[in-house]
Structures are given as structure tokens and as C-alpha cells.
Scaffold this active site. Structure first.
Site, mmCIF file in Angstrom:
data_model
loop_
_atom_site.group_PDB
_atom_site.id
_atom_site.type_symbol
_atom_site.label_atom_id
_atom_site.label_comp_id
_atom_site.label_asym_id
_atom_site.label_seq_id
_atom_site.Cartn_x
_atom_site.Cartn_y
_atom_site.Cartn_z
ATOM 1 N N LYS A 110 28.127 -32.661 -2.117
ATOM 2 C CA LYS A 110 28.615 -33.142 -3.415
ATOM 3 C C LYS A 110 29.986 -32.578 -3.773
ATOM 4 O O LYS A 110 30.799 -33.283 -4.350
ATOM 5 C CB LYS A 110 27.596 -32.950 -4.542
ATOM 6 C CG LYS A 110 27.180 -31.555 -4.857
ATOM 7 C CD LYS A 110 26.123 -31.578 -5.936
ATOM 8 C CE LYS A 110 25.752 -30.196 -6.410
ATOM 9 N NZ LYS A 110 25.512 -29.181 -5.369
ATOM 10 N N ARG A 155 22.363 -28.597 -14.288
ATOM 11 C CA ARG A 155 21.397 -28.181 -13.279
ATOM 12 C C ARG A 155 20.025 -27.914 -13.874
ATOM 13 O O ARG A 155 19.109 -27.527 -13.159
ATOM 14 C CB ARG A 155 21.882 -26.907 -12.611
ATOM 15 C CG ARG A 155 22.496 -27.149 -11.228
ATOM 16 C CD ARG A 155 23.034 -25.827 -10.768
ATOM 17 N NE ARG A 155 23.129 -25.609 -9.385
ATOM 18 C CZ ARG A 155 24.292 -25.594 -8.720
ATOM 19 N NH1 ARG A 155 25.413 -25.908 -9.314
ATOM 20 N NH2 ARG A 155 24.305 -25.279 -7.459
ATOM 21 N N ARG A 158 27.728 -23.361 7.600
ATOM 22 C CA ARG A 158 28.904 -23.614 6.745
ATOM 23 C C ARG A 158 29.853 -22.407 6.715
ATOM 24 O O ARG A 158 29.434 -21.287 6.449
ATOM 25 C CB ARG A 158 28.400 -23.928 5.336
ATOM 26 C CG ARG A 158 29.502 -24.225 4.340
ATOM 27 C CD ARG A 158 28.988 -25.033 3.199
ATOM 28 N NE ARG A 158 28.367 -24.218 2.165
ATOM 29 C CZ ARG A 158 28.054 -24.688 0.953
ATOM 30 N NH1 ARG A 158 28.285 -25.943 0.649
ATOM 31 N NH2 ARG A 158 27.497 -23.904 0.068
ATOM 32 N N ARG A 172 29.887 -18.081 2.652
ATOM 33 C CA ARG A 172 29.536 -17.692 1.291
ATOM 34 C C ARG A 172 28.329 -16.764 1.356
ATOM 35 O O ARG A 172 27.388 -17.035 2.102
ATOM 36 C CB ARG A 172 29.159 -18.943 0.477
ATOM 37 C CG ARG A 172 30.359 -19.614 -0.143
ATOM 38 C CD ARG A 172 30.013 -20.928 -0.770
ATOM 39 N NE ARG A 172 28.862 -20.905 -1.678
ATOM 40 C CZ ARG A 172 28.517 -21.937 -2.438
ATOM 41 N NH1 ARG A 172 29.237 -23.038 -2.421
ATOM 42 N NH2 ARG A 172 27.456 -21.866 -3.212
ATOM 43 N N ARG A 221 17.595 -21.109 -3.025
ATOM 44 C CA ARG A 221 18.415 -22.113 -3.717
ATOM 45 C C ARG A 221 17.744 -23.493 -3.654
ATOM 46 O O ARG A 221 17.797 -24.265 -4.606
ATOM 47 C CB ARG A 221 19.824 -22.160 -3.114
ATOM 48 C CG ARG A 221 20.659 -20.955 -3.538
ATOM 49 C CD ARG A 221 21.895 -20.799 -2.683
ATOM 50 N NE ARG A 221 22.878 -21.837 -2.912
ATOM 51 C CZ ARG A 221 23.818 -22.172 -2.021
ATOM 52 N NH1 ARG A 221 23.893 -21.554 -0.868
ATOM 53 N NH2 ARG A 221 24.687 -23.110 -2.311
HETATM 54 P P1 AMP Z 1 27.363 -24.167 -6.217
HETATM 55 O O1 AMP Z 1 28.699 -23.821 -5.658
HETATM 56 O O2 AMP Z 1 27.392 -25.398 -7.082
HETATM 57 O O3 AMP Z 1 26.282 -24.227 -5.154
HETATM 58 O O4 AMP Z 1 26.953 -22.965 -7.213
HETATM 59 C C1 AMP Z 1 26.813 -21.642 -6.757
HETATM 60 C C2 AMP Z 1 25.943 -20.838 -7.715
HETATM 61 O O5 AMP Z 1 26.555 -20.808 -9.018
HETATM 62 C C3 AMP Z 1 24.550 -21.386 -7.965
HETATM 63 O O6 AMP Z 1 23.622 -20.991 -6.958
HETATM 64 C C4 AMP Z 1 24.224 -20.772 -9.337
HETATM 65 O O7 AMP Z 1 23.897 -19.393 -9.211
HETATM 66 C C5 AMP Z 1 25.559 -20.852 -10.046
HETATM 67 N N1 AMP Z 1 25.721 -22.123 -10.793
HETATM 68 C C6 AMP Z 1 26.628 -23.123 -10.527
HETATM 69 N N2 AMP Z 1 26.493 -24.119 -11.429
HETATM 70 C C7 AMP Z 1 25.472 -23.762 -12.267
HETATM 71 C C8 AMP Z 1 24.831 -24.381 -13.384
HETATM 72 N N3 AMP Z 1 25.207 -25.594 -13.831
HETATM 73 N N4 AMP Z 1 23.824 -23.707 -13.975
HETATM 74 C C9 AMP Z 1 23.452 -22.484 -13.566
HETATM 75 N N5 AMP Z 1 23.980 -21.847 -12.504
HETATM 76 C C10 AMP Z 1 24.988 -22.478 -11.864
#
Ligand code: AMP
Length: 214
Positions: free
Chosen positions: A13, A88, A127, A160, A171
Site C-alpha cells: 500500500k 487502522r 524487505r 525495518r 503485526r
Molecule cells: P506502517 O509503516 O504503516 O506499517 O506503520 C508502522 C507502525 O506505526 C505500525 O506497526 C504502528 O505501530 C504505527 N502506526 C502507523 N499508523 C498507525 C495508525 N493509524 N494507528 C496506530 N498505529 C499506527
């Protein structure tokens, strides 16, 4: 046009949201990127978010909603926005709806990239990214020309911290329990657009464009 991108971690995404934003001249807002930046700079938000992120859990709704409110009310909105990684949870989706209503705007589509659990785990464990230019790589489908080095600037590639195996599994669980119910929320509003995320990236991109222009 205002869009939300949904999908499990590793569904593509982030990559697709960036590409669609460029194509349609929309502002791309990724909560994951904003939070990683806050952690890097050790801001108050970064310090509050760090432990949740490391373990693969969600950052509390009030922190994220505040972050998005600030972005939406202060930022340049161009032709519209793409929210990548937000909402989320159901409370986040409800807050977003209120934010749009307050600005006399609405969400046009929620784009869902569908990818199987096995594929998610495979993608996240393979990744890598460049800390300098942010280019993404994937073993074995998209390897750099020189093992471990970025094709653009020769920088050493990193993973990461939340792409480690135990965190990836958490996750995925968190996605299923807390985020997946949002699919139904947007289906009820008739704006859910389901896209097959395991096709070639160019096909996924074309399918998204067709779906949001419908
Ligand atoms: P992502 O890069 O979108 O996978 O986000 C990495 C991490 O950031 C996630 O595993 C959450 O810990 C936090 N995070 C990102 N977006 C949100 C959200 N909308 N609500 C809560 N935690 C978030």
C-alpha cells in the site's frame, strides 16, 4: 479526491499510494512514515510511539488522531489526499469521518489491497530499504544489483526493526483484530474498492486507478 489505502503490512500500500498520489496529484500522508520520523527526531510523539511500534502494536488512537487532525487542518490539500496506514481502528475511521464532515468534505474510496498471510510474511521478511533515498528492495523478487547496496547511491541497505519475524506475526494479528473490521465499515458506506494485491505491481496500479475513477 480523498482516498484511504487499506491492507495488511507488506501489501504494497505504501508503494502504490505514492504512485497513485503522483499520478492524480494528491497529497500522500503516511502515518507510519510520520511516526518513524518522529521517533528518529525523538519528539514527544516519537518517544510516546516508539515502544508500540517496536513490538508491532498500534499507537494509541488519541495520538494518531491528533497527528492526522494537525496534518489535515494545516497542510496543503492539493487535489485531495491519500491516507496511507490511517485509519487502522474503527474509532480512527469514525474520527476521520467527523474530520471530513467538519471541513464539508468526504472520503471518495477506501482502496483495499488483498494479499494472503503467506505472501505478507514472505514479503516482509525479504524487505530491505535504503536509509538515504528510501528506495525499497525485496528478496528475491527485486534484488539490488550489488548485494546489500542501494542501486541509486551505493548506501548499505537496512531492514525495518519491525520486519523481524516475531514482530511480523504480531503485526498480522493486530491487523486482523483491530484493522480488518474497517473493511466492513467502508463496505457499508459503499466506498470499499477491493484490489488483488498479488498481481504484478503495474497491474495493481492500473486496477486501483480504474477503481477510484469509477
Ligand atoms: P506502517 O509503516 O504503516 O506499517 O506503520 C508502522 C507502525 O506505526 C505500525 O506497526 C504502528 O505501530 C504505527 N502506526 C502507523 N499508523 C498507525 C495508525 N493509524 N494507528 C496506530 N498505529 C499506527
Amino acid at each position: 479526491m480523498n482516498l484511504v489505502f487499506l491492507g495488511p503490512p507488506g501489501s504494497g500500500k505504501g508503494t502504490q499510494a505514492l504512485r497513485v498520489a503522483k499520478e492524480l496529484n494528491l497529497i500522500h500522508i503516511s502515518t507510519g512514515d510520520l511516526l518513524r520520523e518522529a521517533v528518529k527526531n525523538q519528539t514527544e510523539l516519537g518517544q510516546q510511539a516508539e515502544e508500540f511500534m517496536k513490538s508491532g502494536n498500534l499507537v494509541p488512537d488519541e495520538l494518531i488522531v491528533k497527528l492526522i487532525e494537525e496534518k489535515i487542518s494545516n497542510g496543503d490539500k492539493g487535489n485531495g489526499i491519500i491516507l496511507d496506514g490511517f485509519p487502522r481502528t474503527i474509532p480512527q475511521a469514525e474520527s476521520l469521518k467527523k474530520m471530513f464532515e467538519q471541513n464539508q468534505e468526504h472520503l471518495d474510496s477506501a482502496v483495499l489491497l488483498e494479499v494472503s498471510d503467506d505472501e505478507v510474511v514472505k514479503r516482509l521478511l525479504g524487505r530491505w530499504y535504503c536509509p538515504k533515498c528510501n528506495a525499497g528492495y525485496n528478496y528475491p523478487s527485486n534484488r539490488p544489483q550489488q548485494e546489500g547496496l542501494c542501486d541509486n547511491d551505493g548506501q548499505e541497505l537496512l531492514r525495518r526493526p519491525d520486519d523481524e519475524e516475531a514482530v511480523v506475526k504480531n503485526r498480522l494479528d493486530v491487523y486482523k483484530k483491530q484493522t480488518q473490521p474497517i473493511e466492513e465499515f467502508y463496505r457499508q458506506e459503499s466506498i470499499l474498492r477491493e484490489i488483488k494485491g498479488e498481481q504484478q505491481p503495474d497491474t495493481v496500479f492500473q486496477d486501483i486507478l480504474a477503481a477510484v475513477k469509477d
